[in-house]
Write a protein that holds these residues in place. Structure first.
Motif, PDB file in Angstrom:
ATOM      1  N   LEU A  86       0.820  -1.210   0.000  1.00 47.20           N
ATOM      2  CA  LEU A  86       0.000   0.000   0.000  1.00 47.20           C
ATOM      3  C   LEU A  86       0.856   1.264   0.000  1.00 47.20           C
ATOM      4  O   LEU A  86       0.506   2.262  -0.634  1.00 47.20           O
ATOM      5  N   LEU A  87       1.976   1.223   0.723  1.00 42.40           N
ATOM      6  CA  LEU A  87       2.871   2.378   0.725  1.00 42.40           C
ATOM      7  C   LEU A  87       3.472   2.595  -0.656  1.00 42.40           C
ATOM      8  O   LEU A  87       3.558   3.744  -1.144  1.00 42.40           O
ATOM      9  N   ALA A  88       3.884   1.506  -1.316  1.00 43.00           N
ATOM     10  CA  ALA A  88       4.422   1.620  -2.673  1.00 43.00           C
ATOM     11  C   ALA A  88       3.354   2.124  -3.641  1.00 43.00           C
ATOM     12  O   ALA A  88       3.617   2.969  -4.505  1.00 43.00           O
ATOM     13  N   GLU A  89       2.119   1.616  -3.488  1.00 37.84           N
ATOM     14  CA  GLU A  89       1.019   2.087  -4.331  1.00 37.84           C
ATOM     15  C   GLU A  89       0.721   3.558  -4.073  1.00 37.84           C
ATOM     16  O   GLU A  89       0.372   4.306  -4.987  1.00 37.84           O
ATOM     17  N   GLY A  90       0.905   3.991  -2.814  1.00 35.03           N
ATOM     18  CA  GLY A  90       0.710   5.400  -2.483  1.00 35.03           C
ATOM     19  C   GLY A  90       1.743   6.285  -3.163  1.00 35.03           C
ATOM     20  O   GLY A  90       1.416   7.373  -3.649  1.00 35.03           O
ATOM     21  N   PHE A  91       3.004   5.829  -3.205  1.00 32.54           N
ATOM     22  CA  PHE A  91       4.037   6.590  -3.912  1.00 32.54           C
ATOM     23  C   PHE A  91       3.704   6.702  -5.397  1.00 32.54           C
ATOM     24  O   PHE A  91       3.860   7.771  -6.000  1.00 32.54           O
ATOM     25  N   TYR A  92       3.244   5.607  -5.978  1.00 32.46           N
ATOM     26  CA  TYR A  92       2.934   5.613  -7.414  1.00 32.46           C
ATOM     27  C   TYR A  92       1.779   6.557  -7.714  1.00 32.46           C
ATOM     28  O   TYR A  92       1.869   7.415  -8.612  1.00 32.46           O
ATOM     29  N   THR A  93       0.678   6.409  -6.997  1.00 35.26           N
ATOM     30  CA  THR A  93      -0.505   7.215  -7.306  1.00 35.26           C
ATOM     31  C   THR A  93      -0.292   8.686  -6.972  1.00 35.26           C
ATOM     32  O   THR A  93      -0.791   9.560  -7.691  1.00 35.26           O
ATOM     33  N   THR A  94       0.446   8.971  -5.895  1.00 31.71           N
ATOM     34  CA  THR A  94       0.713  10.374  -5.563  1.00 31.71           C
ATOM     35  C   THR A  94       1.540  11.044  -6.650  1.00 31.71           C
ATOM     36  O   THR A  94       1.274  12.183  -7.052  1.00 31.71           O
ATOM     37  N   SER A  95       2.548  10.335  -7.143  1.00 31.52           N
ATOM     38  CA  SER A  95       3.368  10.898  -8.219  1.00 31.52           C
ATOM     39  C   SER A  95       2.567  11.058  -9.496  1.00 31.52           C
ATOM     40  O   SER A  95       2.727  12.022 -10.243  1.00 31.52           O
ATOM     41  N   ALA A  96       1.676  10.109  -9.771  1.00 30.30           N
ATOM     42  CA  ALA A  96       0.859  10.192 -10.978  1.00 30.30           C
ATOM     43  C   ALA A  96      -0.167  11.317 -10.876  1.00 30.30           C
ATOM     44  O   ALA A  96      -0.444  12.035 -11.842  1.00 30.30           O
ATOM     45  N   VAL A  97      -0.742  11.467  -9.670  1.00 21.62           N
ATOM     46  CA  VAL A  97      -1.739  12.516  -9.484  1.00 21.62           C
ATOM     47  C   VAL A  97      -1.112  13.894  -9.630  1.00 21.62           C
ATOM     48  O   VAL A  97      -1.649  14.793 -10.283  1.00 21.62           O
TER      49      VAL A  97
END
Length: 245
Positions: A86-97
């Motif tokens: 979830l933390l890795a997914e958070g990094f991905y989506t935050t950067s994409a957003v």
């Protein structure tokens, strides 16, 4: 771009909500699993020593407690991996957003994965609400025994027969009604409350319940963060689709 601007840009891509939720989740699960495991062992020892002298009377309870301890191992392992994912997914989506890096693009696969994490986190949040409620049950039972011992030590207990003050654990369904002795009264009950096993198990159950509550809060933060990121990614995908035509 200078070093300072680069650092500020990198810090802007940190999912602080997911980071706080991960730390809280790891702490809560560690408290719940570690304290719960030790408290269950102490509970079996108290029952065998004072409430159920015959092993066959509490054989089923012993098997259930051993099964719960194995489940605790699985919970700890699962949430360690799930928190990292979830933390890795958070990094991905935050950067994409925030579009901090050009290589982060919203794709159909990425949005499906984000949606799957939203759904799974909701399910785990509901499940942990049940775990939190279940972890409060032993706290309630130990509190009843502790309060009975406290009343027995109070000045009002001098007006009554101490031996008439009892705690019968059979009424809670922990052990069968034919278990012997099944209850503790008077000085025997006071001796149980003064043991280190009772004191340690009681406070460990309280900490385990608090850990389950912290995990519920962490999952709520995860739900808010993943739902927001998924909604923004879905909106951006529609926006990108419209700009192509």
């Amino acid at each position: 771009m200078g070093c300072f601007e680069c650092c500020i840009k990198c810090l802007g891509g940190v999912p602080y909500a997911s980071l706080v939720a991960t730390i809280l989740c790891f702490s809560g699960v560690a408290l719940f699993c570690g304290c719960g495991h030790v408290a269950l062992t102490g509970t079996v020892s108290i029952l065998e020593s004072h409430f159920s002298k015959v092993a066959s009377d509490h054989a089923m309870l012993t098997d259930v407690i051993q099964l719960m301890q194995y489940v605790i191992y699985g919970i700890a392992s699962f949430f360690f991996l799930y928190g990292i994912i979830l933390l890795a997914e958070g990094f991905y989506t935050t950067s994409a957003v925030k579009e901090l890096h050009s290589e982060f693009k919203t794709t159909l696969c990425g949005r499906c994965i984000s949606g799957m994490f939203v759904f799974l986190t909701y399910i785990l949040g509901v499940a942990w609400l049940g775990v939190f409620g279940f972890s409060a049950v032993p706290v309630f039972l130990f509190y009843n025994m502790w309060s009975t011992c406290a009343n027995m030590k109070s000045s009002m207990s001098n007006l009554t027969d101490i031996d008439s003050i009892c705690v019968d654990v059979r009424q809670y369904g922990i052990i069968p009604w034919n278990a012997t002795p099944g209850k503790a009264c008077g000085s025997t009950l006071g001796d149980i409350c003064n043991t280190s096993e009772f004191y340690l198990s009681y406070h460990l159950y309280i900490v385990a319940c608090a850990g389950a509550g912290a995990t519920v809060i962490a999952l709520l933060i995860y739900m808010m963060a993943t739902t927001y990121n998924f909604a923004v990614l879905k909106f951006k995908s529609r926006e990108d689709c419209c700009t192509k035509f």
